[in-house]
Design a protein around this motif. Structure first.
Motif, mmCIF file in Angstrom:
data_model
loop_
_atom_site.group_PDB
_atom_site.id
_atom_site.type_symbol
_atom_site.label_atom_id
_atom_site.label_comp_id
_atom_site.label_asym_id
_atom_site.label_seq_id
_atom_site.Cartn_x
_atom_site.Cartn_y
_atom_site.Cartn_z
ATOM 1 N N CYS A 282 -0.611 5.102 -7.900
ATOM 2 C CA CYS A 282 -1.520 4.136 -8.518
ATOM 3 C C CYS A 282 -2.933 4.299 -7.958
ATOM 4 N N THR A 283 -3.878 3.694 -8.641
ATOM 5 C CA THR A 283 -5.240 3.590 -8.134
ATOM 6 C C THR A 283 -5.394 2.238 -7.435
ATOM 7 N N GLN A 284 -6.566 1.984 -6.891
ATOM 8 C CA GLN A 284 -6.842 0.689 -6.267
ATOM 9 C C GLN A 284 -7.346 -0.332 -7.286
ATOM 10 N N GLN A 285 -7.540 0.105 -8.507
ATOM 11 C CA GLN A 285 -7.991 -0.804 -9.553
ATOM 12 C C GLN A 285 -6.854 -1.729 -9.964
ATOM 13 N N THR A 286 -7.161 -3.006 -10.208
ATOM 14 C CA THR A 286 -6.136 -3.977 -10.579
ATOM 15 C C THR A 286 -6.513 -4.726 -11.847
ATOM 16 N N GLY B 176 -2.930 2.778 -13.260
ATOM 17 C CA GLY B 176 -2.824 4.219 -13.086
ATOM 18 C C GLY B 176 -1.557 4.696 -12.443
ATOM 19 N N CYS B 177 -0.579 3.827 -12.282
ATOM 20 C CA CYS B 177 0.687 4.233 -11.653
ATOM 21 C C CYS B 177 1.444 5.218 -12.551
ATOM 22 N N ASP C 293 0.815 -1.213 0.000
ATOM 23 C CA ASP C 293 0.000 0.000 0.000
ATOM 24 C C ASP C 293 0.851 1.266 0.000
ATOM 25 N N TYR D 258 -1.390 -3.036 -10.383
ATOM 26 C CA TYR D 258 -2.255 -1.893 -10.090
ATOM 27 C C TYR D 258 -2.262 -0.921 -11.260
ATOM 28 N N LYS E 129 0.667 4.193 -3.019
ATOM 29 C CA LYS E 129 0.550 5.628 -2.767
ATOM 30 C C LYS E 129 1.727 6.392 -3.354
#
Length: 372
Positions: free
Chosen positions: A303-307, A330-331, A295, A328, A299
């Motif tokens: 990234c987002t929480q979408q995988t 959107g990183c 986590d 993850y 952060k």
């Protein structure tokens, strides 16, 4: 929380020792090729004429002479876009990978045996007398070419293991990387085993890593823009530490069953490409501390929480086990986060190497190579 570990696999092949590389003399070499880069990079040291190689063997003081030098200086290319030729007659040889940054040791003879770990000793400055003497082990490709800038991989083993007994990444990297095995400090855990002293800040492991990196770059041909690190258990704690404070040096890190040490707020600010494998459950370093580690990288890397599903290269799923890996979304570009959960592997506190899933060998090597 205490970083614990069982021993890793011992590597095959004899171990030799050396007090460090000697100096190489000779006239300045030239090279015109550079890898791709926005501002242009030096193509690195040209191939020097024959010089004098230092005598191998442990010095009287038990320290490594990490100051091998060469007077050969390559020329800088006109820009960072075009490849070229070097004195070795190999296109872009000194540049290694595209956009690479060759180290000061390029052009110097190997000065050690190839295809086996060679032990070095050094005295780390800026730490206590007990923490100063440290060992590390260098593995060079069997066809090591001092004109080629190699990716560099640092390995941190678990408690009670030496630098040769960490994850055997060379089983995946083959002749395409220089590998350095780090040794735990003299500090011991509650069970009396030597571990990396990486749970306090500041601590002796950062000067140890920084000084060792400088010695490697000074004596061997390294691509300074592609330095990687991975570790198991105590070595995974160490990898998290270095991936935080030296994120501008480490291009990517790999973790197996380690935790995130408590560091002052704002210490970890720069992104780092990241891949972790953690068994659930893990009796030594809990699965929860592995997810906390993940986590923090989510952060830091934005990234987002979408995988989305991810399959590591060379993945082997042992009988009765399950492996679930996700990447993850959107990183920040170039800084992915990948997390793998294993269940049913034996032992539960597991390095994830060739004895089990191959995630920390074939998987992490191919992950790092995707960043080039």
């Amino acid at each position: 929380m205490t970083a614990c570990s069982g021993g890793g696999k011992a590597t095959t092949g004899a171990t030799s020792s050396s007090s460090g590389a000697g100096t190489a003399g000779g006239a300045a070499g030239t090279t015109t090729g550079t890898g791709a880069g926005s501002a242009g990079t030096s193509a690195g040291a040209g191939s020097p004429a024959a010089g004098t190689q230092g005598t191998s063997g442990v010095g009287a003081t038990g320290t490594i002479d990490a100051t091998g030098t060469t007077d050969a200086t390559g020329t800088t290319g006109a820009d960072g876009s075009a490849g070229g030729t070097s004195d070795a007659g190999e296109a872009g040889a000194m540049g290694g990978t595209d956009g690479g940054t060759p180290s000061e040791g390029c052009g110097m003879p190997a000065g050690q045996a190839l295809g086996t770990y060679v032990k070095y000793m050094e005295m780390v400055t800026g730490v206590t007398a007990k923490q100063a003497p440290r060992n590390y082990y260098v593995w060079l490709p069997t066809d090591y070419n001092p004109q080629r800038a190699y990716p560099l991989v640092f390995i941190g083993p678990g408690c009670g293991s030496n630098g040769m007994q960490g994850i055997q990444i060379q089983s995946a990297s083959g002749n395409n990387a220089i590998v350095v095995g780090l040794d735990p400090s003299m500090a011991v855990d509650p069970e009396g085993r030597q571990c990396f002293d990486s749970q306090d800040f500041p601590d002796p492991e950062v000067p140890y890593f920084d000084q060792t990196l400088k010695a490697i770059e000074s004596n061997f041909c390294v691509d300074k823009s592609h330095v990687f690190m991975e570790g198991f258990s105590s070595g995974s704690w160490l990898t998290n530490l270095i991936g935080c404070v030296d994120a501008d040096v480490i291009r990517g890190q790999g973790n197996a069953s380690g935790c995130l040490q408590g560091l002052p707020a704002g210490t970890c600010t720069k992104p780092v490409a990241y891949m972790e494998v953690h068994n659930n459950p893990d009796p030594n370093n809990s699965y929860a501390c592995g997810t906390q580690n993940r986590d923090e990288k989510i952060k830091r890397n934005g990234c987002t929480q979408q995988t989305m599903p991810y399959t590591p290269a060379g993945l082997v799923v042992p009988p009765g086990a399950t492996v679930s890996c996700v990447q993850y979304v959107g990183c920040k570009p170039g800084y992915p986060v990948i997390f793998c959960t294993t269940t049913g592997v034996n032992p539960q506190h597991n390095p994830g190497d060739d004895s089990t899933t191959h995630i920390t060998t074939d998987g992490m090597w191919n992950f790092w190579m995707s960043l080039l």
